[in-house]
Write an enzyme that holds these catalytic residues in place. Structure first.
Site, PDB file in Angstrom:
ATOM      1  N   GLY A 241       0.765  -1.117   0.102  1.00  0.00           N
ATOM      2  CA  GLY A 241       0.083   0.427   0.103  1.00  0.00           C
ATOM      3  C   GLY A 241       0.805   1.208   0.075  1.00  0.00           C
ATOM      4  O   GLY A 241       2.294   1.336  -0.281  1.00  0.00           O
ATOM      5  N   GLY A 246       2.502   2.008   4.916  1.00  0.00           N
ATOM      6  CA  GLY A 246       3.383   1.036   5.299  1.00  0.00           C
ATOM      7  C   GLY A 246       4.413   1.586   7.040  1.00  0.00           C
ATOM      8  O   GLY A 246       4.380   0.815   7.998  1.00  0.00           O
ATOM      9  N   GLU A 263       5.413  -3.552   1.160  1.00  0.00           N
ATOM     10  CA  GLU A 263       5.629  -3.048  -0.228  1.00  0.00           C
ATOM     11  C   GLU A 263       4.848  -2.303  -0.826  1.00  0.00           C
ATOM     12  O   GLU A 263       3.929  -1.969  -0.465  1.00  0.00           O
ATOM     13  CB  GLU A 263       5.169  -4.592  -1.221  1.00  0.00           C
ATOM     14  N   CYS A 297       2.195   0.066  -8.292  1.00  0.00           N
ATOM     15  CA  CYS A 297       3.344   0.228  -8.113  1.00  0.00           C
ATOM     16  C   CYS A 297       4.322   1.006  -8.569  1.00  0.00           C
ATOM     17  O   CYS A 297       5.406   1.692  -8.144  1.00  0.00           O
ATOM     18  CB  CYS A 297       3.447   0.282  -6.665  1.00  0.00           C
TER      19      CYS A 297
HETATM   20  C1  UN1 Z   1       2.239  -3.229  -7.363  1.00  0.00           C
HETATM   21  O1  UN1 Z   1       1.605  -2.260  -8.345  1.00  0.00           O
HETATM   22  O2  UN1 Z   1       1.383  -3.515  -6.305  1.00  0.00           O
HETATM   23  O3  UN1 Z   1       5.917  -5.452 -11.738  1.00  0.00           O
HETATM   24  C2  UN1 Z   1       2.437  -4.719  -8.076  1.00  0.00           C
HETATM   25  C3  UN1 Z   1       4.917  -4.616 -11.228  1.00  0.00           C
HETATM   26  C4  UN1 Z   1       2.960  -6.275 -11.362  1.00  0.00           C
HETATM   27  C5  UN1 Z   1       2.791  -6.064  -9.745  1.00  0.00           C
HETATM   28  C6  UN1 Z   1       2.749  -4.963  -9.363  1.00  0.00           C
HETATM   29  N1  UN1 Z   1       4.515  -7.833 -11.654  1.00  0.00           N
HETATM   30  O4  UN1 Z   1       3.906  -4.285 -12.379  1.00  0.00           O
END
Ligand code: UN1
Length: 510
Positions: A241, A246, A263, A297
């Site tokens: 998140g 976090g 993460e 992310c």
């Molecule tokens: C995320 O956005 O939390 O590498 C994970 C990537 C995907 C995972 C993203 N395999 O964009």
């Protein structure tokens, strides 16, 4: 396939319990909340939140399950995960569609997310026959020293709306082969995809006599997450998140000396060298910036372009943005679906105001789309601004398709700009020059957990360890040796001789 067919194929009713111990749904007195689809703003179904009594029941069952599950041979646990992978293959179409409908990512990406689950299942099955420890040579005669890995117990998984199912599988499939049991709290914005996963898995748990409690679900918002993070019976919290979330979790879990695997946010950049293949780079940049409507992310948020190709590449980017189709994510012609909700739209608009106020130059204008097909109010235009890396807003992760571009003269300067943000998840360089590529990957190169050459910042494969440094939180999930986070290491020294020599040569007699 109509959404009502998808929901019923995946066992979702009008109102659902949000609390499960694997094959059983618990009825709780928690309040009901709705799952809204950003596709058209309608309510898909309702879910009952987990209340305190429901939470206690789940933890009690998870604990009981752990006592049994940890004694199953790891390859037997792997066999269960193998069957889960098969069930996901069968349900890939329906689950991918539901991901797309509930979360708003394009259908291709919805299916891609389920594929990530299948891939991690395969990985976990192989891993179940490994989980290696080392043997170490003892300094004492007739002594054997080695290390082994034991399961931790209950793993709490807190996941975000943007990868509503894959992140659960990265954590739980690995944790299960390690001998742990899991309690998942999915995002309250995407509760139905979680229910669907549980429905897909429950028959397999039953058929294999997996102890009830190995796969648990709790639903709701922050209060439910806090029950997990505060609970000393949950040795590991794996959370995905925002950095803000976090930091709060790390403080609570750290206070009780629990482990957390974090993460968090990214602020990922691509460097475009003067020696880049610009056509390849263009696809990497555009997919990275607008895929999942900028809500990964790993989304590409910044592009750092060499001054000699700056104007050319800028023109290519602007031209590509004119071609983007924004619309219903289930329509395969759409490149970009909606943002998750109106709050996300407000954050997007706020960032656009902020970048303008700091002097950003608008190259492709943003805005909220209105009219037929856009009734949910969550469809926004991907936009591009020319900025300075030091702008406050550029240092901040906005979960939306806003792309910042900037210019550099020397590679060292580009790398410094790429690193000069609080986050450290993903990074990339496009160059055909080996020296530039190796510099970027060296100790004086990218400071991120992921660094790619001639590949964008998003779309990582599950086989590598996934995660990042600095405000991204330092955790590593999915492939490589990430499994070690889900186990405790034990060093064993065994004396098979007939005397008791002490280490460090200490003499002691009685
Ligand atoms: C995320 O956005 O939390 O590498 C994970 C990537 C995907 C995972 C993203 N395999 O964009």
């Amino acid at each position: 396939m109509h959404i009502s067919e998808i929901l019923s194929a995946l066992g979702i009713k009008e109102t659902n319990s949000g609390t499960s111990t694997g094959t059983q749904w618990l009825s709780t007195t928690g309040t009901e909340f709705c799952s809204y689809t950003p596709v058209d703003g309608s309510v898909l179904a309702k879910v009952t939140m987990t209340d305190a009594a429901g939470y206690q029941a789940v933890v009690g069952q998870a604990n009981a399950a752990f006592a049994e599950w940890r004694m199953w041979p790891a390859p037997k646990r792997g066999e269960v995960v193998r069957q889960i992978g098969e069930a996901l293959r069968k349900n890939k179409d329906a689950l991918g569609r539901l991901v797309s409908y509930e979360m708003g990512k394009s259908l291709q990406e919805g299916w891609g997310e389920v594929q990530e689950m299948i891939d991690i299942a395969d990985f976990a099955v192989g891993l179940s026959r490994q989980l290696y420890g080392l043997t170490i040579h003892s300094e004492r005669p007739m002594h054997r020293m080695y290390e082994q890995w034991h399961p931790l117990g209950i793993v709490g998984i807190i996941s975000a709306f943007n990868f509503p199912v894959a992140v659960w599988s990265w954590n739980s499939f690995i944790a299960w082969v390690c001998g742990d049991v899991c309690i998942w709290k999915p995002s309250e914005k995407t509760p139905l995809t979680a229910l669907a996963c549980f429905n897909i898995v429950s028959d397999i748990l039953k058929a294999n006599n997996v102890p009830e409690g190995v796969n648990c679900l709790v639903s709701g918002g922050r209060e439910v997450g806090e029950m997990l993070t505060n609970d000393v019976r949950v040795p590991l919290i794996s959370a995905t998140g925002s950095t803000r979330m976090g930091k709060a979790i790390a403080a609570v879990v750290g206070q009780r000396l629990g482990k957390s695997l974090l993460e968090l946010g990214g602020n990922n950049a691509i460097i475009i060298s003067k020696e880049a293949d610009l056509n390849m780079a263009l696809i990497g940049c555009v997919f990275g910036a607008v895929g999942t409507a900028g809500q990964r992310c790993t989304t590409t948020r910044r592009i750092i372009i060499h001054e000699s190709v700056y104007d050319t590449f800028k023109e290519k980017l602007v031209a590509a943005y004119q071609q983007l189709v924004i619309g219903n994510p289930l329509d395969e012609k759409s490149h970009v679906g909606p943002l998750i909700d109106k709050d996300a739209v407000a954050a997007y608009l706020h960032s656009i105001e902020a970048v303008k106020a700091e002097g950003g130059n608008e190259l492709v204008a943003g805005g909220v789309l209105e009219g037929a097909g856009y009734e949910s109010g969550c469809y926004v235009k991907p936009c591009i601004f020319e900025v300075q890396n030091s702008f406050k807003i550029v240092q901040h992760e906005t979960f939306a398709p806003i792309l910042y571009i900037m210019k550099y003269a020397k590679l060292e300067e580009a790398i410094a700009m790429q690193n000069d943000v609080p986050q450290g998840l993903s990074s990339a360089i496009f160059t055909l020059n080996m020296r530039e590529a190796e510099t970027f990957l060296s100790h004086k190169g990218s400071d991120c957990g992921i660094a790619n050459v001639n590949i964008g910042t998003s779309g990582a494969e599950i086989g590598g360890a996934f995660g990042g440094e600095k405000e991204t939180g330092g955790g590593r999930e999915s492939g490589s040796d990430s499994w070690k986070a889900y186990m405790r290491r034990q060093t064993n020294t065994l004396n098979w001789g007939d005397s008791l020599p002490l280490a460090q040569g200490i003499k002691f007699t009685v």
